[in-house]
Design a protein around this motif. Structure first.
Motif, mmCIF file in Angstrom:
data_model
loop_
_atom_site.group_PDB
_atom_site.id
_atom_site.type_symbol
_atom_site.label_atom_id
_atom_site.label_comp_id
_atom_site.label_asym_id
_atom_site.label_seq_id
_atom_site.Cartn_x
_atom_site.Cartn_y
_atom_site.Cartn_z
ATOM 1 N N GLU A 164 0.823 -1.219 0.000
ATOM 2 C CA GLU A 164 0.000 0.000 0.000
ATOM 3 C C GLU A 164 0.854 1.266 0.000
ATOM 4 N N VAL A 201 1.273 -5.882 4.604
ATOM 5 C CA VAL A 201 0.028 -5.135 4.819
ATOM 6 C C VAL A 201 -1.087 -5.653 3.915
ATOM 7 N N GLN A 204 -1.839 -8.591 -1.911
ATOM 8 C CA GLN A 204 -2.271 -8.291 -3.282
ATOM 9 C C GLN A 204 -1.184 -8.479 -4.349
ATOM 10 N N ARG A 225 -0.856 -3.985 10.081
ATOM 11 C CA ARG A 225 -0.658 -2.550 9.821
ATOM 12 C C ARG A 225 -0.311 -1.815 11.117
ATOM 13 N N LYS A 233 -12.481 0.718 14.446
ATOM 14 C CA LYS A 233 -12.473 -0.147 13.258
ATOM 15 C C LYS A 233 -11.073 -0.465 12.730
ATOM 16 N N HIS A 234 -10.040 -0.196 13.528
ATOM 17 C CA HIS A 234 -8.680 -0.515 13.103
ATOM 18 C C HIS A 234 -8.014 -1.512 14.041
ATOM 19 N N LEU A 235 -7.395 -2.523 13.451
ATOM 20 C CA LEU A 235 -6.580 -3.469 14.207
ATOM 21 C C LEU A 235 -5.178 -3.450 13.618
ATOM 22 N N GLU A 242 -8.669 -11.350 -0.195
ATOM 23 C CA GLU A 242 -8.267 -10.583 -1.376
ATOM 24 C C GLU A 242 -8.385 -11.419 -2.660
ATOM 25 N N ARG A 387 -6.171 -2.772 -11.892
ATOM 26 C CA ARG A 387 -4.731 -2.515 -11.741
ATOM 27 C C ARG A 387 -4.162 -1.891 -13.016
ATOM 28 N N GLY A 424 -8.980 -6.458 -8.504
ATOM 29 C CA GLY A 424 -9.384 -7.226 -7.326
ATOM 30 C C GLY A 424 -9.706 -6.290 -6.187
ATOM 31 N N LEU A 427 -11.180 -7.291 1.341
ATOM 32 C CA LEU A 427 -12.289 -7.171 2.303
ATOM 33 C C LEU A 427 -11.714 -7.397 3.694
HETATM 34 O O1 4AD Z 1 -8.237 -0.480 1.318
HETATM 35 P P1 4AD Z 1 -7.102 -1.385 1.683
HETATM 36 O O2 4AD Z 1 -5.895 -0.780 2.291
HETATM 37 O O3 4AD Z 1 -6.743 -2.163 0.342
HETATM 38 C C1 4AD Z 1 -5.725 -3.040 0.194
HETATM 39 O O4 4AD Z 1 -5.029 -3.491 1.070
HETATM 40 C C2 4AD Z 1 -5.635 -3.584 -1.187
HETATM 41 N N1 4AD Z 1 -4.299 -4.140 -1.376
HETATM 42 C C3 4AD Z 1 -6.725 -4.593 -1.391
HETATM 43 C C4 4AD Z 1 -6.767 -5.194 -2.760
HETATM 44 O O5 4AD Z 1 -7.121 -4.505 -3.688
HETATM 45 N N2 4AD Z 1 -6.431 -6.458 -2.862
HETATM 46 O O6 4AD Z 1 -7.624 -2.526 2.663
HETATM 47 C C5 4AD Z 1 -8.668 -3.364 2.275
HETATM 48 C C6 4AD Z 1 -9.634 -3.553 3.423
HETATM 49 C C7 4AD Z 1 -10.269 -2.263 3.941
HETATM 50 O O7 4AD Z 1 -11.387 -1.898 3.171
HETATM 51 C C8 4AD Z 1 -10.677 -2.661 5.349
HETATM 52 O O8 4AD Z 1 -11.892 -3.382 5.351
HETATM 53 C C9 4AD Z 1 -9.574 -3.612 5.739
HETATM 54 O O9 4AD Z 1 -8.945 -4.071 4.553
HETATM 55 N N3 4AD Z 1 -8.580 -2.940 6.598
HETATM 56 C C10 4AD Z 1 -8.525 -3.051 7.935
HETATM 57 N N4 4AD Z 1 -9.300 -3.743 8.788
HETATM 58 C C11 4AD Z 1 -8.997 -3.657 10.105
HETATM 59 N N5 4AD Z 1 -7.958 -2.938 10.600
HETATM 60 C C12 4AD Z 1 -7.148 -2.233 9.757
HETATM 61 N N6 4AD Z 1 -6.115 -1.546 10.258
HETATM 62 C C13 4AD Z 1 -7.428 -2.274 8.357
HETATM 63 N N7 4AD Z 1 -6.859 -1.710 7.277
HETATM 64 C C14 4AD Z 1 -7.575 -2.129 6.210
#
Ligand code: 4AD
Length: 456
Positions: A164, A201, A204, A225, A233-235, A242, A387, A424, A427
């Motif tokens: 990311e 992180v 992907q 992360r 909502k953050h862990l 993915e 992409r 892609g 979630l």
């Molecule tokens: O939007 P994000 O950062 O996207 C990616 O990581 C891409 N590489 C995904 C891809 O296209 N394959 O993260 C995707 C999802 C977020 O929408 C959120 O639901 C979850 O990951 N997420 C977290 N959930 C809990 N704690 C956190 N710190 C999170 N960071 C992201």
């Protein structure tokens, strides 16, 4: 140990009038003049099984009464009140006694209190229900992708590249504190991997490599992360699904996300009826109705530029100012999904400056083919994109971000050897569980939450 799951006693009428053995922990107990009653739970079922003890039978039951005690009970299954079944005890063995300081007493405890005991909170109705919904959701996710020819791949957790690019990688090192090395380069050269490494992180980038061979893949594993954001909502460690699809454009990614979310929610509503009733009653009135609505209606789609206009014209006082180019904050995401559309919304085509290097650049030169799925109550649960598959455009996006191209040579090779349009999404599994259960804090939907300043 020979015994039957309590769930089986409830669902299988063949056990009626049979002698069975069950095991479990005492959830409640009461004593009357001639009878004693124990509500037993072994974790397989949200409802407890009532054990009825006729004091005249001479069964020793006093040591079996304290809450938290673990028991093995043999007895006859009989019809109880309300169409349920119970057991007339014939023998009771105390497997483990439980002293009075057992923290889970009969009253309803707050989620904050239960967070202080992750090792015991699974024995409450709330966590029993959350853990089962989590398990059913995980199974449904695999079932969905497997049924559609996706290959499940396991991408590395230790990585040398930051997907990311937001500087949120935990470092992996075996060197520890030392003043031996004069420079950073020297330090890493002598570290375990002979270069800087971190916890991934996102899977992907490797997922894309797999999709360029298998066509359709998905990952389901942890991402890490080091975001210092102390929000509900953050862990620091979350589970991430993915999928990555070759020969796909943004509209395909959006259709896949919607279909998958609807499928897994349908599975939970069917399989976890007791649990969903419980959440409907104790966590969010109208939850089941909300999820049913979601299944039967199309999700909304809204361009980022349109979303900014809606927010600016809303007349709402937001904590974070809204202007084209800004990243949407949770308050904005929730306003869009709760107040404007009152349902799940895909927001698309974000400014390229606030999104990652790998996203496909749109022809306007300002935006990328990104998509986030925003849902009422939580905000963003999915982030994804088409992409960039053009080698030169990808390289220039990486150079603009001062990225070290050498670290991404495998990724760039994919654009040299038979590049195809693909895309892609990711979630966040815990955010999906929050949405499905109505539980408001992410720390309550995972066994051992890892957050800044807290590990156990
Ligand atoms: O939007 P994000 O950062 O996207 C990616 O990581 C891409 N590489 C995904 C891809 O296209 N394959 O993260 C995707 C999802 C977020 O929408 C959120 O639901 C979850 O990951 N997420 C977290 N959930 C809990 N704690 C956190 N710190 C999170 N960071 C992201």
């Amino acid at each position: 140990m020979q015994h039957i799951d309590i769930k089986e006693i409830f669902v299988n009428p063949d056990y009626l009038e049979q002698i069975v053995t069950v095991c479990g922990w005492v959830r409640t107990s009461r004593n009357s003049k001639t009878m004693a009653f124990i509500a037993l739970n072994d974790g397989t079922s949200l409802p407890h099984l009532q054990i009825v003890i006729d004091k005249a039978s001479g069964i020793a039951f006093e040591n079996a009464m304290p809450l938290g005690t673990s028991l093995k009970v043999t007895g006859k299954v009989v019809a109880g009140q309300n169409g349920s079944v119970e057991i007339n005890a014939e023998s009771i063995t105390v497997l483990g006694t439980c002293p009075a300081e057992y923290p889970l007493q009969k009253k309803r405890h707050t989620l904050e209190f239960l967070r202080t005991m992750p090792h015991l909170r699974g024995r409450t109705n709330t966590f029993n229900a959350i853990m089962r919904v989590r398990s059913v959701l995980a199974n449904a996710i695999h079932a969905y992708f497997q049924s559609k020819n996706y290959v499940y791949v396991n991408t590395p957790l230790i990585t040398g590249s930051d997907c990311e690019g937001a500087g949120e990688m935990f470092q992996v090192t075996t060197n520890g504190f030392t003043q031996e090395y004069k420079t950073e380069a020297e330090y890493y050269a002598n570290d375990f991997f002979a270069r800087k490494a971190g916890l991934s992180v996102s899977g992907q980038l490797e997922g894309e490599m797999a999709a360029m061979a298998m066509g359709k893949i998905y990952t389901f594993g942890p991402s890490f992360r080091a975001e210092n954001s102390n929000t509900p909502k953050h862990l620091a460690e979350f589970w991430h699904i993915e999928p990555e699809v070759a020969f796909a454009e943004l509209s395909d990614v959006i259709a896949l996300a919607e279909d998958m979310i609807k499928y897994v929610i349908r599975q939970v509503l069917e399989t976890c009826q007791n649990e969903m009733q419980f959440f409907n009653q104790h966590f969010e009135k109208g939850l089941i109705e909300r999820l049913e609505e979601l299944i039967f209606h199309d999700f909304a789609v809204c361009d980022y530029t349109e979303a900014i206009k809606l927010l600016q014209e809303s007349g709402e006082k937001f904590q974070y100012p809204v202007e084209w180019g800004c990243d949407l904050q949770t308050e904005h995401e929730r306003y869009i999904s709760e107040k404007v559309f009152n349902k799940a919304v895909f927001v698309t085509n974000y400014p390229k400056e606030i999104k990652s290097f790998y996203m496909k650049q749109n022809s306007d030169g300002k935006t990328v083919a990104a998509v986030d799925l925003l849902v009422p109550g939580v905000g963003e649960i999915i982030g994804g994109s088409e992409r960039e598959y053009d080698y030169d455009k990808l390289v220039s996006a990486m150079q603009e971000r001062n990225m070290n191209l050498d670290l991404y040579s495998d990724y760039l090779d994919l654009r040299r050897f038979g590049s195809v349009p693909h895309g892609g999404f990711g979630l966040g599994f815990e955010r999906l569980i929050m949405y499905v259960t109505g539980v408001q804090n992410i720390r309550d939907v995972i066994m051992y939450p890892r957050t800044a300043g807290s590990i156990r």
